[in-house]
Design an enzyme around this catalytic site. Sequence first.
Site, PDB file in Angstrom:
ATOM      1  N   GLU A 241       1.091   8.439  -9.198  1.00  0.00           N
ATOM      2  CA  GLU A 241       1.703   8.614  -7.876  1.00  0.00           C
ATOM      3  C   GLU A 241       0.735   8.176  -6.778  1.00  0.00           C
ATOM      4  OE1 GLU A 241       3.170  12.549  -7.051  1.00  0.00           O
ATOM      5  OE2 GLU A 241       3.198  12.188  -4.892  1.00  0.00           O
ATOM      6  N   LEU A 336      -5.297  -6.184  18.981  1.00  0.00           N
ATOM      7  CA  LEU A 336      -5.484  -7.637  19.099  1.00  0.00           C
ATOM      8  C   LEU A 336      -4.217  -8.334  19.590  1.00  0.00           C
ATOM      9  CD1 LEU A 336      -7.613  -8.498  15.953  1.00  0.00           C
ATOM     10  CD2 LEU A 336      -8.177  -9.116  18.311  1.00  0.00           C
ATOM     11  N   GLU A 366      -7.048  15.189   3.328  1.00  0.00           N
ATOM     12  CA  GLU A 366      -7.887  16.380   3.123  1.00  0.00           C
ATOM     13  C   GLU A 366      -7.722  16.914   1.705  1.00  0.00           C
ATOM     14  OE1 GLU A 366      -5.740  15.987   5.744  1.00  0.00           O
ATOM     15  OE2 GLU A 366      -7.316  15.342   7.120  1.00  0.00           O
TER      16      GLU A 366
END
Length: 378
Positions: A241, A336, A366
């Site tokens: 996954e 940009l 995290e």
Amino acid sequence: MRIYTEEHEVFRRTFRKFIEQELVPHVEEWEEKGEIPREIWKKLGDQGYLCPWLEEKYGGAGADFLYSVIINEELARAGVSVAVGLHSDIIAPYIASYGTAEQKQRWLPGCASGDIVLAIAMTEPNAGSDLQAIKTTAVKEGDHYVLNGQKTFISNGISADLVIVIAKTNPKAEPRYKGISLIAVEAGTPGFIKSRKLKKMGLHSMDTAELFFDQCRVPAANLLGMEGGGFFYLMEKLQQERLISAIGSQGAAERMLADAIEYAKTREAFGRPIGKFQYNAFKIAEMATEVEIGRTFLNSLIADHIAGKDIVTKVSMAKWWIGEMANRVAYQCLQLHGGYGYMEEYPIARFYRDVRAHTIYAGTSEVMKLIIAKRLGF
Ligand SMILES: Cc1cc2nc3c(=O)[nH]c(=O)nc-3n(C[C@H](O)[C@H](O)[C@H](O)COP(=O)(O)OP(=O)(O)OC[C@H]3O[C@@H](n4cnc5c(N)ncnc54)[C@H](O)[C@@H]3O)c2cc1C
């Protein structure tokens, strides 16, 4: 490192053409509608682009994992947010690995043909990263499970024909993970309510839904694997996954960079192409370096995954680092483009909002760091 054969490359070119002809011209329309028409799933299935790894007896091609990689990479580069990777390479493997012969026969051919679109429902309003805290229950009553609970942020939730629901068959189990099971719920089952299609920041063509289960009676024959084995199955499938997620982030980063380089060569300011300003050239050099590092790391992980190695730590590193890198690249590439970057006429605006989810879904950055730290002994 060469991991692709000539056959893979031919497949890549053919799939790229399919994307250019069948998907790209409709992206804006689907983004506005907030969903992809069902016939696209069927077209993908007809061409063999769904679950190519499935055994032929279930309608697949028995292809190696690199075909899945190519499909995910090319969709990511095209910026088409159709959740093919989720369907083919994240959810269908649960059925193939843990399903009974009867379940496989019942569902897998539809997964390959596009007649059955899949979703997986783990997250709840009060349980995301802490999956073991889920409250949805599946209580056994005779030869049925009765499901009650709420799920949220479910990709393909509205379009799904079959949802793999992560529920507690034993809410009192200690440790908590031992009470978790996987139950396949078919759309149309009384008590299974597809509620709101959630409005979100990006990935507009992929529907994301809130689902409710209200006294939803599901045949016990829809249990995937063993009762109480759900958390173990989820852990076992996490490697692929998260690899699929990293492949999506890398593909998007490569496309954004390529577009920005092209733009920086042609857009002029103060009498010269903006890429000729050293500041911008350095930004591009920095991004190109990060993208190259991501690609090298990712290709080595793809090879290791195919070789059957346990690379959960490295895949967690790739999922967070490449996901965050794609976001850094998105920010700089949009910058940009100047004002045009903020307008919908250039794809960078869509990429920018779409990649934002990459550091959240399939486990946040995290949570990836928690896994890495834990595996390092902390
Ligand atoms: C576009 C999209 C599609 C999604 N698709 C699906 C889907 O198909 N199926 C599904 O089940 N779910 C899906 N999700 C949900 C996704 O998996 C969760 O949002 C994700 O796991 C985080 O859970 P949460 O939102 O509850 O955040 P929380 O768990 O509440 O986390 C909030 C913040 O706290 C941080 N945090 C939590 N615990 C810790 C800790 N121990 N240490 C440090 N920081 C921590 C998190 O990293 C985050 O930054 C999807 C989400 C999105 C945005």
